[in-house]
Motif scaffolding. Sequence first.
Motif, PDB file in Angstrom:
ATOM      1  N   ARG A 602      -8.962  12.739  14.203  1.00  0.00           N
ATOM      2  CA  ARG A 602      -8.163  13.489  13.234  1.00  0.00           C
ATOM      3  C   ARG A 602      -6.803  12.815  13.024  1.00  0.00           C
ATOM      4  NH1 ARG A 602      -6.484  19.396  14.964  1.00  0.00           N
ATOM      5  NH2 ARG A 602      -5.322  18.090  16.428  1.00  0.00           N
ATOM      6  N   VAL A 603      -6.177  12.364  14.098  1.00  0.00           N
ATOM      7  CA  VAL A 603      -4.872  11.721  13.992  1.00  0.00           C
ATOM      8  C   VAL A 603      -4.976  10.390  13.259  1.00  0.00           C
ATOM      9  CG1 VAL A 603      -3.004  10.691  15.342  1.00  0.00           C
ATOM     10  CG2 VAL A 603      -3.941  12.901  16.000  1.00  0.00           C
ATOM     11  N   ARG A 604      -6.019   9.610  13.601  1.00  0.00           N
ATOM     12  CA  ARG A 604      -6.192   8.318  12.926  1.00  0.00           C
ATOM     13  C   ARG A 604      -6.417   8.516  11.434  1.00  0.00           C
ATOM     14  NH1 ARG A 604      -9.202   6.877  17.610  1.00  0.00           N
ATOM     15  NH2 ARG A 604     -11.146   7.334  16.498  1.00  0.00           N
ATOM     16  N   ALA A 605      -7.209   9.529  11.051  1.00  0.00           N
ATOM     17  CA  ALA A 605      -7.447   9.802   9.638  1.00  0.00           C
ATOM     18  C   ALA A 605      -6.147  10.166   8.938  1.00  0.00           C
ATOM     19  CB  ALA A 605      -8.465  10.939   9.490  1.00  0.00           C
ATOM     20  N   LYS A 606      -5.285  10.924   9.622  1.00  0.00           N
ATOM     21  CA  LYS A 606      -4.009  11.293   9.031  1.00  0.00           C
ATOM     22  C   LYS A 606      -3.134  10.058   8.847  1.00  0.00           C
ATOM     23  CE  LYS A 606      -0.335  14.712   9.472  1.00  0.00           C
ATOM     24  NZ  LYS A 606       0.231  15.797  10.294  1.00  0.00           N
ATOM     25  N   ASP A 607      -3.172   9.133   9.838  1.00  0.00           N
ATOM     26  CA  ASP A 607      -2.411   7.894   9.709  1.00  0.00           C
ATOM     27  C   ASP A 607      -2.872   7.089   8.497  1.00  0.00           C
ATOM     28  OD1 ASP A 607      -1.027   8.602  11.921  1.00  0.00           O
ATOM     29  OD2 ASP A 607      -2.208   7.350  13.307  1.00  0.00           O
ATOM     30  N   VAL A 608      -4.199   6.978   8.340  1.00  0.00           N
ATOM     31  CA  VAL A 608      -4.754   6.227   7.213  1.00  0.00           C
ATOM     32  C   VAL A 608      -4.321   6.844   5.900  1.00  0.00           C
ATOM     33  CG1 VAL A 608      -6.877   5.584   6.045  1.00  0.00           C
ATOM     34  CG2 VAL A 608      -6.703   5.331   8.519  1.00  0.00           C
ATOM     35  N   THR A 609      -4.351   8.194   5.832  1.00  0.00           N
ATOM     36  CA  THR A 609      -3.948   8.872   4.611  1.00  0.00           C
ATOM     37  C   THR A 609      -2.502   8.579   4.266  1.00  0.00           C
ATOM     38  OG1 THR A 609      -5.523  10.642   5.052  1.00  0.00           O
ATOM     39  CG2 THR A 609      -3.773  11.113   3.473  1.00  0.00           C
ATOM     40  N   GLU A 610      -1.615   8.612   5.269  1.00  0.00           N
ATOM     41  CA  GLU A 610      -0.203   8.330   5.032  1.00  0.00           C
ATOM     42  C   GLU A 610      -0.008   6.876   4.578  1.00  0.00           C
ATOM     43  OE1 GLU A 610       2.239  10.318   4.979  1.00  0.00           O
ATOM     44  OE2 GLU A 610       1.312  12.131   5.793  1.00  0.00           O
ATOM     45  N   ASN A 611      -0.737   5.960   5.209  1.00  0.00           N
ATOM     46  CA  ASN A 611      -0.622   4.553   4.822  1.00  0.00           C
ATOM     47  C   ASN A 611      -1.120   4.318   3.402  1.00  0.00           C
ATOM     48  OD1 ASN A 611       0.480   3.863   7.283  1.00  0.00           O
ATOM     49  ND2 ASN A 611      -1.526   3.411   8.213  1.00  0.00           N
ATOM     50  N   GLU A 612      -2.240   4.956   3.051  1.00  0.00           N
ATOM     51  CA  GLU A 612      -2.770   4.811   1.707  1.00  0.00           C
ATOM     52  C   GLU A 612      -1.793   5.361   0.678  1.00  0.00           C
ATOM     53  OE1 GLU A 612      -6.523   6.716   1.695  1.00  0.00           O
ATOM     54  OE2 GLU A 612      -7.597   4.978   2.528  1.00  0.00           O
ATOM     55  N   LYS A 613      -1.136   6.463   1.029  1.00  0.00           N
ATOM     56  CA  LYS A 613      -0.162   7.048   0.118  1.00  0.00           C
ATOM     57  C   LYS A 613       0.978   6.075  -0.149  1.00  0.00           C
ATOM     58  CE  LYS A 613       3.082  10.915  -0.278  1.00  0.00           C
ATOM     59  NZ  LYS A 613       3.633  12.126   0.377  1.00  0.00           N
ATOM     60  N   GLU A 614       1.464   5.411   0.889  1.00  0.00           N
ATOM     61  CA  GLU A 614       2.551   4.449   0.709  1.00  0.00           C
ATOM     62  C   GLU A 614       2.082   3.240  -0.087  1.00  0.00           C
ATOM     63  OE1 GLU A 614       5.732   1.890   3.344  1.00  0.00           O
ATOM     64  OE2 GLU A 614       5.396   4.022   3.626  1.00  0.00           O
ATOM     65  N   ASP A 615       0.886   2.724   0.217  1.00  0.00           N
ATOM     66  CA  ASP A 615       0.365   1.574  -0.524  1.00  0.00           C
ATOM     67  C   ASP A 615       0.195   1.909  -2.002  1.00  0.00           C
ATOM     68  OD1 ASP A 615       0.339   0.122   1.777  1.00  0.00           O
ATOM     69  OD2 ASP A 615      -1.804   0.427   2.192  1.00  0.00           O
ATOM     70  N   GLU A 616      -0.323   3.107  -2.268  1.00  0.00           N
ATOM     71  CA  GLU A 616      -0.508   3.515  -3.672  1.00  0.00           C
ATOM     72  C   GLU A 616       0.828   3.623  -4.384  1.00  0.00           C
ATOM     73  OE1 GLU A 616      -2.141   7.400  -6.124  1.00  0.00           O
ATOM     74  OE2 GLU A 616      -3.180   6.782  -4.285  1.00  0.00           O
ATOM     75  N   ALA A 617       1.820   4.163  -3.719  1.00  0.00           N
ATOM     76  CA  ALA A 617       3.146   4.272  -4.319  1.00  0.00           C
ATOM     77  C   ALA A 617       3.727   2.895  -4.626  1.00  0.00           C
ATOM     78  CB  ALA A 617       4.074   5.047  -3.392  1.00  0.00           C
ATOM     79  N   LYS A 618       3.552   1.955  -3.699  1.00  0.00           N
ATOM     80  CA  LYS A 618       4.055   0.597  -3.929  1.00  0.00           C
ATOM     81  C   LYS A 618       3.366  -0.052  -5.128  1.00  0.00           C
ATOM     82  CE  LYS A 618       5.370  -0.467   0.854  1.00  0.00           C
ATOM     83  NZ  LYS A 618       5.076  -1.319   2.032  1.00  0.00           N
ATOM     84  N   ARG A 619       2.048   0.123  -5.208  1.00  0.00           N
ATOM     85  CA  ARG A 619       1.315  -0.455  -6.344  1.00  0.00           C
ATOM     86  C   ARG A 619       1.808   0.120  -7.667  1.00  0.00           C
ATOM     87  NH1 ARG A 619      -3.017   0.236  -2.498  1.00  0.00           N
ATOM     88  NH2 ARG A 619      -3.853  -1.797  -1.855  1.00  0.00           N
ATOM     89  N   GLU A 620       1.997   1.419  -7.693  1.00  0.00           N
ATOM     90  CA  GLU A 620       2.451   2.046  -8.936  1.00  0.00           C
ATOM     91  C   GLU A 620       3.843   1.561  -9.308  1.00  0.00           C
ATOM     92  OE1 GLU A 620       2.940   6.476 -10.969  1.00  0.00           O
ATOM     93  OE2 GLU A 620       2.321   6.282  -8.867  1.00  0.00           O
ATOM     94  N   ILE A 621       4.724   1.407  -8.316  1.00  0.00           N
ATOM     95  CA  ILE A 621       6.081   0.922  -8.597  1.00  0.00           C
ATOM     96  C   ILE A 621       6.033  -0.500  -9.152  1.00  0.00           C
ATOM     97  CG2 ILE A 621       8.281   0.278  -7.540  1.00  0.00           C
ATOM     98  CD1 ILE A 621       7.846   2.604  -5.578  1.00  0.00           C
ATOM     99  N   VAL A 622       5.229  -1.364  -8.534  1.00  0.00           N
ATOM    100  CA  VAL A 622       5.135  -2.760  -8.991  1.00  0.00           C
ATOM    101  C   VAL A 622       4.677  -2.822 -10.443  1.00  0.00           C
ATOM    102  CG1 VAL A 622       3.872  -4.915  -8.690  1.00  0.00           C
ATOM    103  CG2 VAL A 622       4.774  -3.721  -6.688  1.00  0.00           C
TER     104      VAL A 622
END
Length: 852
Positions: A602-622
């Motif tokens: 459960r914790v690892r899945a939450k980490d992945v979700t947070e990381n994906e959220k940041e990566d998606e935000a970076k892509r959208e900003i670029v």
Amino acid sequence: QSTWGWAISISPMSDRRRSYGGRSNYYPRDTRDGRDRDSFPGRDRDSFSDRSKRKFDDSDDTSSEIKIRIVKIGDCDGLQGGSEFVVGESETVLRVSRKVEGEIDRLALGLLGDVRDYGDQIIGDVVDCATYIPSKSAIYATLTALLNATNPNFGSRIFSKSYDRFLAAIQNWDYTKIKLLLRYFCELANAWTISSREILDILKVIVSEVTVVGSPQSRKDYFASLFFSVIPNVGALLLRESRAELSDIFSALDEYMRSRTFETDLEAINPYTKGITLIDCLEEWYRAIKVSYTKDFRGLDVTLISICDTFKERIQTGRAFELRPVQFRAHTSATSYPRTTRFPIFSREELQGEFDEMHLWWNTQTIHDTLTAFSDDPIVCAKQLLALPARSEVLIVQVIFDRMFELPHSSFPTVFYGAVVLELCRLSRAVQPFIGKSIDFVFKHCEELDLEVLDRFVSFFSFHLSNTDFKWPWNVWASVLEADPQSRAHIMVREMIEACVRLSFHDRVKKSLRESFFPLLPPTPIHQFDFDSKHTHAKSVELAEQLIGMFKDKRSPEEIIGHVQLCVLFPESRDKPKESEDVMEDDEEEDDEDSNRWKSRRVRAKDVTENEKEDEAKREIVWQVMLHVGSKSYSHIVNLIERNIELFQHFFSTMATRQLLLKTLCHVWQSSHQLIEMICQKLISCRVVDPTSIVDWVFADENASKLTESWLWAILFDSMDRMVLRSSVIRQELDTATEENRKDDDPVTADKILELQREHDESLKEVKDTFLVIFQRFRMALSDRLTMCNPDTDFWFRTVLLRLLQTGRQFTAHVAPFVTFLEEFLFSAEVDQRITRTFHTFKRLCGEPNAQ
């Protein structure tokens, strides 16, 4: 009709080329030397020699003069072909101006004197004119016969070149060249230069194709129409010399026409979705030919007979040419044939006028051929149309709209027909009322017309308005202001105004509109940038400002990627792994190992979700920053895309990230559909996104309400076209390399063939997979809609269903190899009958199972 005249007329323009949109591909010849444009006939680029494409050298006036004299032969008295139609009590005949006979005689004598220095040019010019000027086949045949009578070797060279071109046209299925060159040979038979027996043998081969069992009806119709197109040129001669055999040919055609059905695949190519049907022109031509046949083809060969009779003694001293055997290629699924239908705008009485059926059909054919022959220059094309011997403005307009609205594909771009119409209106006021009536007809019947036809009409008429200073009586369309926004008329006028804005400027179009039409104007094109100083997330704004500076400084993609990776938008997410370690330490003290494993996952899945959220935000900003920096003009964003391909490959390499890319583009430029289309085209051409990504994005939930708008489908069809074109180019390169390797066994070429074969296999797989996805999305979208609407009245359902038909119709050749798979797995009996009926409509175009 006269009320439309001022609206259709053209405003004076200082630069005609600019008024036609600056499309230089329609004006390939240099006319700065002051010569008349009519001196140069249009030619197909595939067969137009490099010699003819070059502008004339002013130092060689003789060469230029020879070309002009050959092209303009027979244009005396202002009539093309030196002839005119005379309506008598019993029949309409074509009377020849006697000036033509003297003109042909003088030209033949002059050319014979130039054979030694300009022989190759004379041969090329005579054959080109016989190939591309449909109304003067008889004149060029007579000229060839006179040259052959005096110089048999030179005459033989002219014939050999024309016959080689005829055989090449057969191999390439160049239908217009086949017809016009065959007419030229028929006229040579009338001029005693080819045996009538050899012409009869070719006609027998043509008619034999009509009687082949199992051949598709479209192929049989083509060969029947080919016979009808050439028999008037040689019918009188064959009746005199081979009446019994010609009678047998007509008996075979009679049997075919009696057994033929017109409705085999009509629904798929009918511009009307309900109410009105296409007119079967082949049946009309057949009746006209039969009437002329019973009259021994009197009145149709007057031109040639009178010319040849004058030179009979001289021509008969020449050596006769021999025709090599002719064999037409077998039918394949990729072969398509010209259609013999008419888009009914004007009544038959309006079209026929004072002419009989035979000459109505003959004039229609001549107008069709003229449009094809002069398709690379609309100005010359319009002049040639107005110079035809039996000029009929209403028939010219009818044929232009026939060709423009032809399904599944129009022969030429819509802009070509628009440019021809503009020039016709400028040259002849008599054309303007018929153009106005045609436009009015389309508007009144827009609810019954196919969506693809309406798309072409919007493109045509917006182009016309942009070249007439946007003058139009908008009050005649005022009814759309009170109509349902989901009605075809309302959408068509709204998209018409948007297309006008694309061809001009927002404020310029707004000034030309009545104030009541302002709600139909598209919004002012302003891009949306989310990461300015008003944005609530400071880290995102900071990264966006840094990237703006880096893009403006033209920093390398590697530097930008490294900077984005080092940047942290959500610092709190970096602490999550430490929290997970603490949790694990506490949990390890527990005895329940299953519970520990569950908490760890459960914790690892939450980490992945947070990381994906940041990566998606970076892509959208670029991507938003790139669109923001390149918002000054289209060339700015194109340069940014081309300079940062590696950046796209790093941040947008998966299907999900490409969906984010397209979604962000649509959000940023939501006020400009034109820029969304243009940027999508660039992304596809640079292979940043693939066609499957476009399909998934078009059918995404957030775009469901936009599927009634044509701009979204334009992006989809453009991506399909580019995919198919790429596969075709690879196939051509593979065929060329294979042919070269066959001549010279080179290891390097062999390796190239293997690489091309791999690329071709991959491209074919991409084509198949993409079409499977698009048809699957169609079925899912339509089936889901059925659960929430009445399909008989729902505008969205009817629109998307017509787009399904358009997709299958446009890409028939590429869908045909796996159409059975589609029927079995996607459009089976369990699917709603409205959807399967549409599928079977375009399926008939793939294999034509109803072939007779």
